[in-house]
Scaffold this motif. Sequence first.
Motif, PDB file in Angstrom:
ATOM      1  N   CYS A 137      15.865 -70.500   8.409  1.00 42.30           N
ATOM      2  CA  CYS A 137      15.902 -70.246   9.853  1.00 42.30           C
ATOM      3  C   CYS A 137      16.542 -68.886  10.125  1.00 42.30           C
ATOM      4  O   CYS A 137      17.510 -68.504   9.472  1.00 42.30           O
ATOM      5  CB  CYS A 137      16.704 -71.341  10.561  1.00 42.30           C
ATOM      6  SG  CYS A 137      16.025 -73.001  10.366  1.00 42.30           S
ATOM      7  N   SER A 138      16.031 -68.199  11.090  1.00 40.44           N
ATOM      8  CA  SER A 138      16.522 -66.863  11.404  1.00 40.44           C
ATOM      9  C   SER A 138      17.786 -66.932  12.252  1.00 40.44           C
ATOM     10  O   SER A 138      18.132 -67.967  12.825  1.00 40.44           O
ATOM     11  CB  SER A 138      15.457 -66.075  12.160  1.00 40.44           C
ATOM     12  OG  SER A 138      15.292 -66.618  13.470  1.00 40.44           O
ATOM     13  N   VAL A 166      15.030 -62.467   6.757  1.00 34.71           N
ATOM     14  CA  VAL A 166      14.469 -61.331   6.023  1.00 34.71           C
ATOM     15  C   VAL A 166      12.944 -61.316   6.077  1.00 34.71           C
ATOM     16  O   VAL A 166      12.310 -60.513   5.395  1.00 34.71           O
ATOM     17  CB  VAL A 166      14.946 -61.311   4.551  1.00 34.71           C
ATOM     18  CG1 VAL A 166      16.452 -61.169   4.485  1.00 34.71           C
ATOM     19  CG2 VAL A 166      14.483 -62.550   3.785  1.00 34.71           C
ATOM     20  N   ALA A 167      12.346 -62.175   6.891  1.00 29.66           N
ATOM     21  CA  ALA A 167      10.889 -62.203   6.998  1.00 29.66           C
ATOM     22  C   ALA A 167      10.287 -60.835   7.309  1.00 29.66           C
ATOM     23  O   ALA A 167       9.226 -60.485   6.758  1.00 29.66           O
ATOM     24  CB  ALA A 167      10.458 -63.239   8.039  1.00 29.66           C
ATOM     25  N   LEU A 180       9.737 -58.951   4.160  1.00 31.54           N
ATOM     26  CA  LEU A 180       8.794 -59.582   3.233  1.00 31.54           C
ATOM     27  C   LEU A 180       7.353 -59.297   3.637  1.00 31.54           C
ATOM     28  O   LEU A 180       6.427 -59.580   2.884  1.00 31.54           O
ATOM     29  CB  LEU A 180       9.031 -61.093   3.180  1.00 31.54           C
ATOM     30  CG  LEU A 180      10.310 -61.527   2.460  1.00 31.54           C
ATOM     31  CD1 LEU A 180      10.529 -63.031   2.604  1.00 31.54           C
ATOM     32  CD2 LEU A 180      10.250 -61.159   0.987  1.00 31.54           C
ATOM     33  N   LYS A 181       7.161 -58.773   4.840  1.00 28.27           N
ATOM     34  CA  LYS A 181       5.857 -58.280   5.317  1.00 28.27           C
ATOM     35  C   LYS A 181       4.766 -59.334   5.201  1.00 28.27           C
ATOM     36  O   LYS A 181       3.704 -59.102   4.638  1.00 28.27           O
ATOM     37  CB  LYS A 181       5.468 -57.019   4.550  1.00 28.27           C
ATOM     38  CG  LYS A 181       6.475 -55.889   4.772  1.00 28.27           C
ATOM     39  CD  LYS A 181       6.149 -54.649   3.963  1.00 28.27           C
ATOM     40  CE  LYS A 181       7.181 -53.576   4.237  1.00 28.27           C
ATOM     41  NZ  LYS A 181       7.005 -52.365   3.413  1.00 28.27           N
ATOM     42  N   GLY A 182       5.072 -60.519   5.739  1.00 33.16           N
ATOM     43  CA  GLY A 182       4.069 -61.570   5.793  1.00 33.16           C
ATOM     44  C   GLY A 182       3.977 -62.449   4.579  1.00 33.16           C
ATOM     45  O   GLY A 182       3.299 -63.473   4.604  1.00 33.16           O
ATOM     46  N   LYS A 183       4.641 -62.091   3.499  1.00 39.61           N
ATOM     47  CA  LYS A 183       4.620 -62.917   2.298  1.00 39.61           C
ATOM     48  C   LYS A 183       5.677 -64.008   2.434  1.00 39.61           C
ATOM     49  O   LYS A 183       6.855 -63.718   2.615  1.00 39.61           O
ATOM     50  CB  LYS A 183       4.889 -62.071   1.059  1.00 39.61           C
ATOM     51  CG  LYS A 183       3.821 -61.018   0.814  1.00 39.61           C
ATOM     52  CD  LYS A 183       4.153 -60.185  -0.434  1.00 39.61           C
ATOM     53  CE  LYS A 183       3.066 -59.148  -0.687  1.00 39.61           C
ATOM     54  NZ  LYS A 183       3.374 -58.320  -1.879  1.00 39.61           N
ATOM     55  N   ASP A 197       7.084 -64.949  -3.931  1.00 39.86           N
ATOM     56  CA  ASP A 197       7.215 -63.664  -3.240  1.00 39.86           C
ATOM     57  C   ASP A 197       8.675 -63.386  -2.930  1.00 39.86           C
ATOM     58  O   ASP A 197       9.163 -62.258  -3.098  1.00 39.86           O
ATOM     59  CB  ASP A 197       6.404 -63.676  -1.940  1.00 39.86           C
ATOM     60  CG  ASP A 197       4.918 -63.869  -2.179  1.00 39.86           C
ATOM     61  OD1 ASP A 197       4.395 -63.276  -3.138  1.00 39.86           O
ATOM     62  OD2 ASP A 197       4.292 -64.600  -1.403  1.00 39.86           O
ATOM     63  N   PHE A 198       9.392 -64.421  -2.465  1.00 38.80           N
ATOM     64  CA  PHE A 198      10.800 -64.249  -2.111  1.00 38.80           C
ATOM     65  C   PHE A 198      11.641 -63.887  -3.328  1.00 38.80           C
ATOM     66  O   PHE A 198      12.421 -62.939  -3.288  1.00 38.80           O
ATOM     67  CB  PHE A 198      11.342 -65.529  -1.466  1.00 38.80           C
ATOM     68  CG  PHE A 198      12.839 -65.584  -1.424  1.00 38.80           C
ATOM     69  CD1 PHE A 198      13.561 -64.701  -0.635  1.00 38.80           C
ATOM     70  CD2 PHE A 198      13.530 -66.499  -2.199  1.00 38.80           C
ATOM     71  CE1 PHE A 198      14.949 -64.741  -0.600  1.00 38.80           C
ATOM     72  CE2 PHE A 198      14.915 -66.550  -2.170  1.00 38.80           C
ATOM     73  CZ  PHE A 198      15.620 -65.668  -1.368  1.00 38.80           C
TER      74      PHE A 198
END
Length: 380
Positions: free
Chosen positions: A111-112, A210-211, A214-217, A222-223
């Motif tokens: 969660c952000s 940190v989304a 991550l540019k959509g990944k 990916d993380f």
Amino acid sequence: MIAASVADYRELARRRLPHFLFEYIDGGSYAEQTLARNVADLAALALKQRVLRDVSDIDLSTTLFGAKQALPVALAPVGLAGLAARRGEVQAARAAEAAGVPFTLSTVGACSLGEVASQVQTPFWFQLYMIRDRGFMSDLLAQAQDAKCPALVFTVDLPLPGARYRDVRSGLAGAPGFAGQMRRLAQAMARPAWAWDVGVRGGPHSIGTVAPVLKGKAGLEDFFAWMRTNFDPSLTWRDLDWVRARWKGPLIVKGVLEAEDAHAAAEAGADGVVVSNHGGRQLDGVYSSARALPRIVERVGDRVTVLADGGVRSGLDVVRMLALGARGVLIGRAWAYALGARGQAGVAHVLALIAAEMRVAMALTGVTRIDQINRDLLEV
């Protein structure tokens, strides 16, 4: 199964969570020697039982960084905790708010900052990992200030991720690509209640704060790949000045085990330190937090607020840490197990258990206030 202890919540979480997720929460690095020492060294501390004292009015409250709280406890940052229950960090933050203790949101929570802030009335602590993109980090610190986070917990013991072999064996960080995804999917399907509640209904599935970088990944692979290449191993004490210049509230340096490093943190302007070995998840074979704590308190306890974590599974353990000199105690796995087992209700219950266990421990050691807990309570 009725959960009467953190150990019970651990077992319930093991039954409910996918294998790869439970192993991530439960495991340590390498042979997990430090993970075991954290628990064993605390358990080995004997308390002195005192009787015929007036303990009819026990007060568990304390003040940390200028804020009064109901217990000398905070929920430690736990990465990916939001995967243990639907929007898990929000549920944990609500439980902490109701109990009157701080919740600490991890940089790598599901969660952000904005989401958690919108769901609670009480501002929460924010934990920072330093990554190479300083522009993004400046924006992140500004977000935390805007969310009125009262303290920043700056974690410094992760220049590189520890070798967590359980994550490899479970499939979380092992087989790459399609094979790894299918392995985790099979484990998730073996836990249908979790798969429905978190997997289907619990989106968005991303590392919220940190989304953007991550540019959509959004995949776990990916993380972890991003973390290996973007956490900054060049970090030095000079970088604390960079953080201090952008953070106006209390700054707590987390991941200190040596008195010399605690002294350096104090010299660099930290307001607090957390004596911690990352729950035994980084360098295996180092001291337990309980063994490291007294030397650090002796060196800097009059200059900064000394907190501690590692191996705390009960209110009795909280009292032991306080007796060793900590002003407050962070709990990690204890609340993560409870979140995975019963969500917000589980976290609330663990905090109630810790309070009840502390009350009994204080009554039977003859103290009624947190500031009366000291090394005189220990049989040494």
